[in-house]
Scaffold this motif. Structure first.
Motif, PDB file in Angstrom:
ATOM      1  N   SER A  55       0.839  -1.192   0.000  1.00 18.81           N
ATOM      2  CA  SER A  55       0.000   0.000   0.000  1.00 18.81           C
ATOM      3  C   SER A  55       0.876   1.245   0.000  1.00 18.81           C
ATOM      4  CB  SER A  55      -0.908  -0.001   1.232  1.00 18.81           C
ATOM      5  OG  SER A  55      -0.133   0.010   2.432  1.00 18.81           O
TER       6      SER A  55
ATOM      7  N   THR B  93       0.424  -2.064   4.610  1.00 21.15           N
ATOM      8  CA  THR B  93      -0.240  -3.308   4.226  1.00 21.15           C
ATOM      9  C   THR B  93       0.468  -3.945   3.043  1.00 21.15           C
ATOM     10  OG1 THR B  93      -2.341  -2.272   4.851  1.00 21.15           O
ATOM     11  CG2 THR B  93      -2.458  -4.357   3.660  1.00 21.15           C
TER      12      THR B  93
ATOM     13  N   TYR C 270      -0.119  -7.151   0.176  1.00 20.63           N
ATOM     14  CA  TYR C 270      -1.094  -8.064  -0.428  1.00 20.63           C
ATOM     15  C   TYR C 270      -0.319  -9.116  -1.218  1.00 20.63           C
ATOM     16  CZ  TYR C 270      -4.035  -3.986   0.497  1.00 20.63           C
ATOM     17  OH  TYR C 270      -4.670  -2.926   1.101  1.00 20.63           O
TER      18      TYR C 270
ATOM     19  N   VAL D 284      -3.423 -11.081   3.145  1.00 19.93           N
ATOM     20  CA  VAL D 284      -3.314  -9.680   3.537  1.00 19.93           C
ATOM     21  C   VAL D 284      -2.448  -9.618   4.791  1.00 19.93           C
ATOM     22  CG1 VAL D 284      -4.573  -7.578   4.117  1.00 19.93           C
ATOM     23  CG2 VAL D 284      -5.635  -9.286   2.625  1.00 19.93           C
TER      24      VAL D 284
ATOM     25  N   ASP E 124      -0.709  -7.191   7.798  1.00 17.87           N
ATOM     26  CA  ASP E 124      -0.566  -5.946   8.546  1.00 17.87           C
ATOM     27  C   ASP E 124       0.920  -5.810   8.876  1.00 17.87           C
ATOM     28  OD1 ASP E 124      -0.426  -3.922  10.392  1.00 17.87           O
ATOM     29  OD2 ASP E 124      -2.082  -4.646  11.640  1.00 17.87           O
TER      30      ASP E 124
ATOM     31  N   THR F  39      -9.000  -5.060   4.545  1.00 16.43           N
ATOM     32  CA  THR F  39      -8.158  -4.612   5.662  1.00 16.43           C
ATOM     33  C   THR F  39      -8.918  -4.279   6.933  1.00 16.43           C
ATOM     34  OG1 THR F  39      -8.268  -2.336   4.818  1.00 16.43           O
ATOM     35  CG2 THR F  39      -6.410  -3.697   4.085  1.00 16.43           C
TER      36      THR F  39
ATOM     37  N   MET G 256      -7.778  -5.427  10.515  1.00 12.07           N
ATOM     38  CA  MET G 256      -6.534  -4.949  11.122  1.00 12.07           C
ATOM     39  C   MET G 256      -6.762  -4.115  12.380  1.00 12.07           C
ATOM     40  SD  MET G 256      -4.199  -3.864   7.875  1.00 12.07           S
ATOM     41  CE  MET G 256      -3.567  -5.045   6.720  1.00 12.07           C
TER      42      MET G 256
END
Length: 384
Positions: free
Chosen positions: A170, A175, A177, A189, A191, A265, A268
């Motif tokens: 991101s 983040t 992916y 995904v 964190d 997300t 998270m």
């Protein structure tokens, strides 16, 4: 202490940085010039370019127990990265070398928006059994060339049969992916602040091979000696420039899918990672963007905003203008030298790099093929 670099390693990894002439492949006026950046003695998959122009590549241990899994393309040679010790894992040494702190079978290298390098290791040599303690995402500080965070994935994220494939970050750096192209396709995904990870859309039709699709090469179905065809699940991965939309597709597929990242997300903010993300509801958030045909690598250019797509069946690189009505897919470069175009990277000047992994020429599909498969790295400069 880092292991000494074996002389034959560099001798076997000499690179040719001068573009090679190929008169049989004259470029059309509308086709960007394809340049050969390097040729390798081993099967390459991933490539990435840092903010300051450093080039990194990786060599998965598919058909050979190669000495280098991650390297920097430096001074015309492959330099093991971050050092020879991290590259010291071998099948023969698997009981002597920690899988958590060594490269086992690296599939992807990606520089993040901050300029650090991340290495994705599915730890499944020959795309077989996952080595216990091996699946991981590792951050390397390119100012010091030292590994920092090591995010290890347990069996909830990387079960047996998985093959973590590609990764995108991101814009805010919080983040990651991932795609899983293994026996049961999925997205993952992560964190990055906490290191927690969640497997999503596991078994969803959008992440699975399309049974109606046959991957062809050289005019016929590409099959192993036992009759199995190409079965890779969710593989190529791209993230919109604003970080709000994630795109992916299976190699054995034709459809490009997307989902808003906000739907991936929400967990998270919870103190506990939920055992499920309501994948049935999540599946309803998935949209079919268009048809690419069988495709491997995806990237959305920071410069042009376009999506570039590798098309192995056609020896081609295609382009999709995501903002255009109908999101039409067009062929940008078609060249017989693009033998299984695989993964993209983008340089700070907008140059696009792409590896050719020659999967159809590997020992998986040609038993008489050499274990060490020569491959290439190419580049082209898109028009504005």
């Amino acid at each position: 202490m880092p292991l000494p670099l074996r002389p034959r390693l560099l001798a076997g990894a000499l690179l040719f940085l001068t573009p090679l002439a190929h008169p049989a492949q004259a470029q059309t006026p509308s086709q960007p010039e394809l340049k050969q950046v390097a040729r390798f003695d081993h099967q390459v998959t991933g490539v990435t370019v840092s903010k300051d122009g450093r080039i990194f590549v990786n060599f998965p241990r598919w058909t050979e127990d190669t000495e280098v899994s991650v390297a920097e393309l430096k001074d015309g040679k492959l330099t093991p990265f971050p050092d020879t010790e991290w590259n010291a894992w071998r099948n023969a040494k698997k009981d002597q070398v920690s899988a958590n702190s060594h490269w086992v079978c690296v599939q992807s290298v990606v520089a993040d928006p901050k300029g650090d390098l991340w290495v994705l290791d599915p730890a499944a040599p020959a795309m077989g059994a996952v080595v216990q303690g091996g699946p991981k995402l590792v951050e390397i500080d390119l100012k010091t060339n030292k590994p920092g965070r090591i995010i290890a994935f347990d069996e909830q994220v990387a079960p047996q049969g998985s093959y973590l494939n590609d990764v995108r970050f991101s814009p805010d750096g919080k983040t990651a992916y991932l795609t899983d192209s293994g026996a049961m396709g999925a997205l993952v995904v992560v964190d990055l602040d906490s290191g927690r990870a969640k497997r999503v859309l596991d078994g969803d039709p959008s992440t699975q091979p399309d049974k109606s699709v046959t991957v062809n090469y050289d005019g016929k179905p590409l099959r192993r000696p036992d009759g199995r065809g190409v079965e890779f699940a969710a593989d190529g991965l791209a993230l919109s420039k604003d970080g709000e939309t994630l795109y992916w597709q299976a190699i054995k597929g034709r459809t490009l899918y997307s989902i808003p990242t906000s739907d991936l997300t929400g967990w998270m903010t919870s103190a506990v990672v939920p055992s499920a993300l309501g994948d049935q509801g999540l599946s309803r958030k998935v949209e079919a963007v268009g048809e690419n045909g069988p495709a491997d690598g995806l990237i959305i250019s920071r410069g042009t905003g376009r999506m570039y797509v590798t098309s192995p069946q056609d020896n081609a690189i295609k382009v999709r203008d995501l903002g255009a009505k109908g999101s039409e897919l067009k062929t940008l470069i078609q060249d017989e030298r693009l033998r299984w175009p695989d993964t993209f990277g983008e340089g700070p000047d907008g140059t696009i790099y792409v590896t050719t992994s020659h999967i159809q020429d590997s020992a998986f599909y040609k038993p008489d093929a050499p274990a060490a498969l020569p491959t290439e790295l190419w580049s082209f400069k898109p028009a504005p």
